[in-house]
Design a protein around this motif. Structure first.
Motif, PDB file in Angstrom:
ATOM      1  N   MET A 337       0.822  -1.206   0.000  1.00 47.94           N
ATOM      2  CA  MET A 337       0.000   0.000   0.000  1.00 47.94           C
ATOM      3  C   MET A 337       0.855   1.255   0.000  1.00 47.94           C
ATOM      4  SD  MET A 337      -3.263  -0.905   2.444  1.00 47.94           S
ATOM      5  CE  MET A 337      -4.141   0.564   1.918  1.00 47.94           C
ATOM      6  N   VAL A 338       1.965   1.217   0.736  1.00 43.20           N
ATOM      7  CA  VAL A 338       2.872   2.366   0.751  1.00 43.20           C
ATOM      8  C   VAL A 338       3.451   2.600  -0.643  1.00 43.20           C
ATOM      9  CG1 VAL A 338       5.080   3.217   1.619  1.00 43.20           C
ATOM     10  CG2 VAL A 338       3.426   2.212   3.197  1.00 43.20           C
ATOM     11  N   SER A 339       3.771   1.510  -1.341  1.00 44.71           N
ATOM     12  CA  SER A 339       4.330   1.641  -2.690  1.00 44.71           C
ATOM     13  C   SER A 339       3.330   2.265  -3.657  1.00 44.71           C
ATOM     14  CB  SER A 339       4.773   0.271  -3.208  1.00 44.71           C
ATOM     15  OG  SER A 339       3.658  -0.563  -3.487  1.00 44.71           O
ATOM     16  N   GLN A 340       2.039   2.209  -3.307  1.00 43.02           N
ATOM     17  CA  GLN A 340       0.985   2.800  -4.129  1.00 43.02           C
ATOM     18  C   GLN A 340       0.756   4.272  -3.787  1.00 43.02           C
ATOM     19  OE1 GLN A 340      -2.309   0.224  -3.236  1.00 43.02           O
ATOM     20  NE2 GLN A 340      -1.482  -1.492  -4.399  1.00 43.02           N
ATOM     21  N   LYS A 341       1.658   4.835  -2.992  1.00 40.92           N
ATOM     22  CA  LYS A 341       1.619   6.263  -2.612  1.00 40.92           C
ATOM     23  C   LYS A 341       0.419   6.595  -1.730  1.00 40.92           C
ATOM     24  CE  LYS A 341       5.164   6.794  -5.318  1.00 40.92           C
ATOM     25  NZ  LYS A 341       6.532   6.873  -4.744  1.00 40.92           N
ATOM     26  N   ARG A 342      -0.076   5.601  -0.974  1.00 38.97           N
ATOM     27  CA  ARG A 342      -1.156   5.871  -0.031  1.00 38.97           C
ATOM     28  C   ARG A 342      -0.604   6.610   1.179  1.00 38.97           C
ATOM     29  NH1 ARG A 342      -5.199   1.912  -1.141  1.00 38.97           N
ATOM     30  NH2 ARG A 342      -6.462   2.743   0.567  1.00 38.97           N
ATOM     31  N   LYS A 343      -1.413   7.469   1.772  1.00 41.69           N
ATOM     32  CA  LYS A 343      -1.011   8.231   2.953  1.00 41.69           C
ATOM     33  C   LYS A 343      -1.984   7.929   4.091  1.00 41.69           C
ATOM     34  CE  LYS A 343       1.278  11.907   0.354  1.00 41.69           C
ATOM     35  NZ  LYS A 343       2.620  11.412   0.711  1.00 41.69           N
ATOM     36  N   PHE A 344      -1.448   7.884   5.321  1.00 40.60           N
ATOM     37  CA  PHE A 344      -2.232   7.409   6.454  1.00 40.60           C
ATOM     38  C   PHE A 344      -2.139   8.330   7.666  1.00 40.60           C
ATOM     39  CE2 PHE A 344      -0.777   3.688   4.109  1.00 40.60           C
ATOM     40  CZ  PHE A 344      -1.942   2.946   3.945  1.00 40.60           C
ATOM     41  N   VAL A 345      -3.224   8.341   8.424  1.00 39.31           N
ATOM     42  CA  VAL A 345      -3.188   8.793   9.806  1.00 39.31           C
ATOM     43  C   VAL A 345      -2.933   7.544  10.641  1.00 39.31           C
ATOM     44  CG1 VAL A 345      -4.509   9.720  11.735  1.00 39.31           C
ATOM     45  CG2 VAL A 345      -4.773  10.720   9.457  1.00 39.31           C
ATOM     46  N   ILE A 346      -1.886   7.555  11.456  1.00 35.77           N
ATOM     47  CA  ILE A 346      -1.522   6.402  12.270  1.00 35.77           C
ATOM     48  C   ILE A 346      -2.216   6.509  13.626  1.00 35.77           C
ATOM     49  CG2 ILE A 346       0.370   5.024  13.213  1.00 35.77           C
ATOM     50  CD1 ILE A 346       0.318   5.308  10.135  1.00 35.77           C
ATOM     51  N   CYS A 347      -2.966   5.490  13.988  1.00 35.27           N
ATOM     52  CA  CYS A 347      -3.670   5.466  15.274  1.00 35.27           C
ATOM     53  C   CYS A 347      -2.971   4.474  16.187  1.00 35.27           C
ATOM     54  CB  CYS A 347      -5.128   5.080  15.084  1.00 35.27           C
ATOM     55  SG  CYS A 347      -6.063   6.215  14.042  1.00 35.27           S
ATOM     56  N   GLY A 348      -2.137   4.988  17.057  1.00 40.39           N
ATOM     57  CA  GLY A 348      -1.367   4.142  17.957  1.00 40.39           C
ATOM     58  C   GLY A 348       0.092   4.558  17.959  1.00 40.39           C
ATOM     59  N   ALA A 349       0.606   4.938  19.121  1.00 41.73           N
ATOM     60  CA  ALA A 349       1.988   5.415  19.227  1.00 41.73           C
ATOM     61  C   ALA A 349       2.850   4.442  20.028  1.00 41.73           C
ATOM     62  CB  ALA A 349       2.019   6.805  19.866  1.00 41.73           C
ATOM     63  N   GLY A 350       2.441   3.175  20.071  1.00 45.20           N
ATOM     64  CA  GLY A 350       3.220   2.160  20.766  1.00 45.20           C
ATOM     65  C   GLY A 350       4.207   1.481  19.842  1.00 45.20           C
ATOM     66  N   VAL A 351       4.450   0.199  20.078  1.00 48.28           N
ATOM     67  CA  VAL A 351       5.459  -0.538  19.308  1.00 48.28           C
ATOM     68  C   VAL A 351       5.143  -0.529  17.818  1.00 48.28           C
ATOM     69  CG1 VAL A 351       6.470  -2.809  18.924  1.00 48.28           C
ATOM     70  CG2 VAL A 351       6.088  -2.003  21.257  1.00 48.28           C
ATOM     71  N   ARG A 352       3.897  -0.805  17.466  1.00 50.90           N
ATOM     72  CA  ARG A 352       3.543  -0.868  16.051  1.00 50.90           C
ATOM     73  C   ARG A 352       3.618   0.501  15.389  1.00 50.90           C
ATOM     74  NH1 ARG A 352      -1.237  -5.482  15.479  1.00 50.90           N
ATOM     75  NH2 ARG A 352      -0.168  -7.043  16.748  1.00 50.90           N
ATOM     76  N   GLY A 353       3.112   1.503  16.075  1.00 51.45           N
ATOM     77  CA  GLY A 353       3.180   2.852  15.519  1.00 51.45           C
ATOM     78  C   GLY A 353       4.604   3.318  15.322  1.00 51.45           C
ATOM     79  N   LYS A 354       5.457   3.048  16.309  1.00 51.64           N
ATOM     80  CA  LYS A 354       6.865   3.445  16.190  1.00 51.64           C
ATOM     81  C   LYS A 354       7.550   2.725  15.034  1.00 51.64           C
ATOM     82  CE  LYS A 354       7.462   4.553  21.116  1.00 51.64           C
ATOM     83  NZ  LYS A 354       8.076   4.106  22.397  1.00 51.64           N
ATOM     84  N   ARG A 379       0.126  12.502  24.769  1.00 49.81           N
ATOM     85  CA  ARG A 379      -0.169  13.698  23.971  1.00 49.81           C
ATOM     86  C   ARG A 379       0.961  14.716  24.083  1.00 49.81           C
ATOM     87  NH1 ARG A 379      -5.885  13.555  24.422  1.00 49.81           N
ATOM     88  NH2 ARG A 379      -6.403  11.391  23.910  1.00 49.81           N
ATOM     89  N   GLY A 380       1.350  15.235  22.943  1.00 46.59           N
ATOM     90  CA  GLY A 380       2.391  16.260  22.895  1.00 46.59           C
ATOM     91  C   GLY A 380       3.795  15.716  22.751  1.00 46.59           C
ATOM     92  N   LYS A 381       3.985  14.425  23.003  1.00 46.36           N
ATOM     93  CA  LYS A 381       5.310  13.833  22.821  1.00 46.36           C
ATOM     94  C   LYS A 381       5.613  13.713  21.323  1.00 46.36           C
ATOM     95  CE  LYS A 381       5.602  11.277  27.161  1.00 46.36           C
ATOM     96  NZ  LYS A 381       5.847   9.947  27.796  1.00 46.36           N
ATOM     97  N   VAL A 382       6.894  13.695  21.006  1.00 50.66           N
ATOM     98  CA  VAL A 382       7.315  13.669  19.601  1.00 50.66           C
ATOM     99  C   VAL A 382       8.041  12.358  19.306  1.00 50.66           C
ATOM    100  CG1 VAL A 382       8.691  14.784  17.808  1.00 50.66           C
ATOM    101  CG2 VAL A 382       7.503  16.175  19.524  1.00 50.66           C
ATOM    102  N   ILE A 383       7.610  11.671  18.249  1.00 46.09           N
ATOM    103  CA  ILE A 383       8.253  10.437  17.789  1.00 46.09           C
ATOM    104  C   ILE A 383       8.591  10.597  16.315  1.00 46.09           C
ATOM    105  CG2 ILE A 383       8.043   7.945  17.489  1.00 46.09           C
ATOM    106  CD1 ILE A 383       5.950   7.913  19.661  1.00 46.09           C
ATOM    107  N   GLU A 384       9.854  10.461  15.984  1.00 40.37           N
ATOM    108  CA  GLU A 384      10.317  10.558  14.590  1.00 40.37           C
ATOM    109  C   GLU A 384       9.810  11.839  13.916  1.00 40.37           C
ATOM    110  OE1 GLU A 384      12.462   8.610  13.317  1.00 40.37           O
ATOM    111  OE2 GLU A 384      12.389   6.717  14.428  1.00 40.37           O
ATOM    112  N   GLY A 385       9.725  12.920  14.695  1.00 43.25           N
ATOM    113  CA  GLY A 385       9.310  14.198  14.129  1.00 43.25           C
ATOM    114  C   GLY A 385       7.812  14.444  14.133  1.00 43.25           C
ATOM    115  N   TYR A 386       7.030  13.488  14.580  1.00 44.17           N
ATOM    116  CA  TYR A 386       5.572  13.635  14.616  1.00 44.17           C
ATOM    117  C   TYR A 386       5.103  13.838  16.051  1.00 44.17           C
ATOM    118  CZ  TYR A 386       5.462  11.975   9.806  1.00 44.17           C
ATOM    119  OH  TYR A 386       5.654  11.850   8.453  1.00 44.17           O
ATOM    120  N   THR A 387       4.304  14.872  16.277  1.00 37.68           N
ATOM    121  CA  THR A 387       3.731  15.134  17.589  1.00 37.68           C
ATOM    122  C   THR A 387       2.464  14.301  17.761  1.00 37.68           C
ATOM    123  OG1 THR A 387       4.565  17.406  17.566  1.00 37.68           O
ATOM    124  CG2 THR A 387       2.795  16.900  19.121  1.00 37.68           C
TER     125      THR A 387
END
Length: 442
Positions: A337-354, A379-387
């Motif tokens: 899906m990423v190779s198809q240039k799809r863009k996502f909102v990621i829901c989850g900032a744990g192991v999978r999100g990271k 909330r408000g923490k930053v991971i890989e440049g994303y708040t």
């Protein structure tokens, strides 16, 4: 030389990957190996490379297969093998240099009929290999123990550990007349071989190693092909016929086969187009009903995992006229899906999100438009440049986006939350496995 392991390498137009693959086999620390290349008519230069290796290394032999059948190729290899054990390496993959030495010492030392381990999936991205270890908690819990899978129904799922991440006693295969189904093409013949070896083995072993490297980015290995709608069914027909001919179809054997059948049929439904799925279910529906009748008589007829899959399969059967979107994504689905240039909102900032954010950083592909989590502490923490923001806020900001749920424990709750807030169900995807991408150090 007394051959300890014969390595079967089926080839058909794999010139892009073949050299790396065969070099990993020939450079094994276990030197007493036989390498059997079985070519089914390659026209891209693969055959010429194979012939060169035959000239340069006396351990290598080349067999020409007149049939383009994976099963036929493998059977030619088994019949030509001289080793105490037989291994399989798909020729777009590769293996760790000490894999067969470790496997052979443990297998021969314990006298097992076969030994299997986990594997490492990988993709090439701009010259960099990204890897993901694949090993279940179940295998970790029984690693190194000698088992009889057929004696314990709860172990039945272990049978489906990939056929190439292991070695098999040649004597065990020959004595039990275990060969592949010689159906056309590469049509899931590994299912039959897995069940034949798993059910017939008296002693087997699983290890928590992941020394086999399985390629995810070969476009020619895709199983998403409606031309193979019924191949899974035919493989189970082959199995039933094999056991019936030898008067070995006991209640235990049948329950293991039916447990595997439910999982395989569910997998087939998920991979097929809606039209293909309807055709498939119209043919196998009667088989599912027979399994359900057996469960009514004996509730423990199939394993608990298989029972859960049967319930899911019935969702397809009961609503087979409706369109189904594949909302659960595996690692390879996600990459596609990423190779198809799809863009996502990621829901989850744990192991999978990271892991998703790490994949974006390593590959340089920009597909994340927001990162959300329901935990107020994050909330408000930053991971890989994303708040990290609240999921509700991201729904307001991106009401028409694709939402990727990356939370193992609360995935269904988050999906319900998204739907209740107006997100179309067809825009929601769930990552159904954890993956930890890392740079592969050679």
């Amino acid at each position: 030389m007394s051959v300890k392991v014969s390595v079967l390498m089926p080839t058909l137009n794999v010139v892009k990957y073949f050299k790396k693959c065969i070099e990993s086999v020939l450079n094994q620390t276990l030197r007493d190996i036989q390498v059997i290349i079985i070519d089914a008519g390659s026209t891209d230069g693969t055959l010429q490379i194979a012939e060169q290796y035959v000239r340069n290394d006396s351990r290598v032999m080349l067999i020409h297969s007149e049939k383009k059948s994976y099963g036929y190729q493998m059977n030619l290899g088994i019949k030509a093998a001289e080793g105490e054990y037989i291994g399989i390496v798909e020729t777009d993959d590769y293996i760790a240099l000490d894999m067969y030495e470790k496997m052979y010492l443990i297998a021969s030392g314990n006298g097992v009929d076969f030994l299997k381990e986990g594997y490492t999936s990988f993709i090439d991205y701009n010259g960099t290999e990204l890897v993901q270890k694949n090993i279940s908690e179940r295998i970790k819990s029984i690693s190194g123990k000698v088992l009889d899978v057929c004696s314990d129904l709860s172990l039945g799922n272990l049978i489906f550990v990939s056929i190439w991440s292991g070695i098999y006693s040649r004597k065990f295969l020959i004595d039990n007349d275990i060969f592949f189904n010689e159906s056309q093409g590469a049509s899931y013949q590994d299912i039959g071989f897995s069940l034949l070896t798993g059910i017939n083995a008296k002693k087997c072993m699983y290890l928590s190693e992941c020394d086999y490297y399985y390629r995810l980015d070969n476009p020619n290995s895709s199983v998403k092909d409606d031309n193979k709608i019924f191949c899974v069914k035919y493989e189970f027909d082959f199995l039933i016929d094999w056991f019936k001919k030898r008067n070995l179809l006991s209640d235990t054997v049948e329950s293991i086969i039916d447990s595997a059948k439910v999982g395989s049929y569910l997998w087939n439904c998920k991979r097929l187009s809606n039209e293909g799925r309807i055709s498939f279910l119209s043919v196998v529906g009667s088989e599912i009903k027979k399994i359900e009748k057996k469960i009514q008589i004996k509730p423990t007829y199939i394993s608990d995992d298989a029972l859960n899959r049967l319930n899911e399969l019935n969702c397809f059967i009961n609503y087979k006229e409706k369109e189904f979107k594949k909302d659960e994504l595996s690692f390879s689905d996600f990459i596609e899906m990423v190779s198809q240039k799809r863009k996502f909102v990621i829901c989850g900032a744990g192991v999978r999100g990271k892991s998703i954010l790490k994949y974006e950083r390593i590959t340089g592909q920009k597909f994340v438009i927001g990162l959300g989590d329901n935990s107020k502490e994050l909330r408000g923490k930053v991971i890989e440049g994303y708040t990290i923001e609240s999921i509700d806020d991201l729904i307001s900001l991106f009401p028409n986006a694709d939402f990727l749920v990356a939370n193992k424990k609360n995935s269904n709750d988050i999906k319900t939350q998204l739907i209740s807030c107006g997100i179309n169900e067809n825009k929601i995807y769930i990552l159904n496995e954890s993956f930890s991408l890392q740079m592969l150090v050679n």
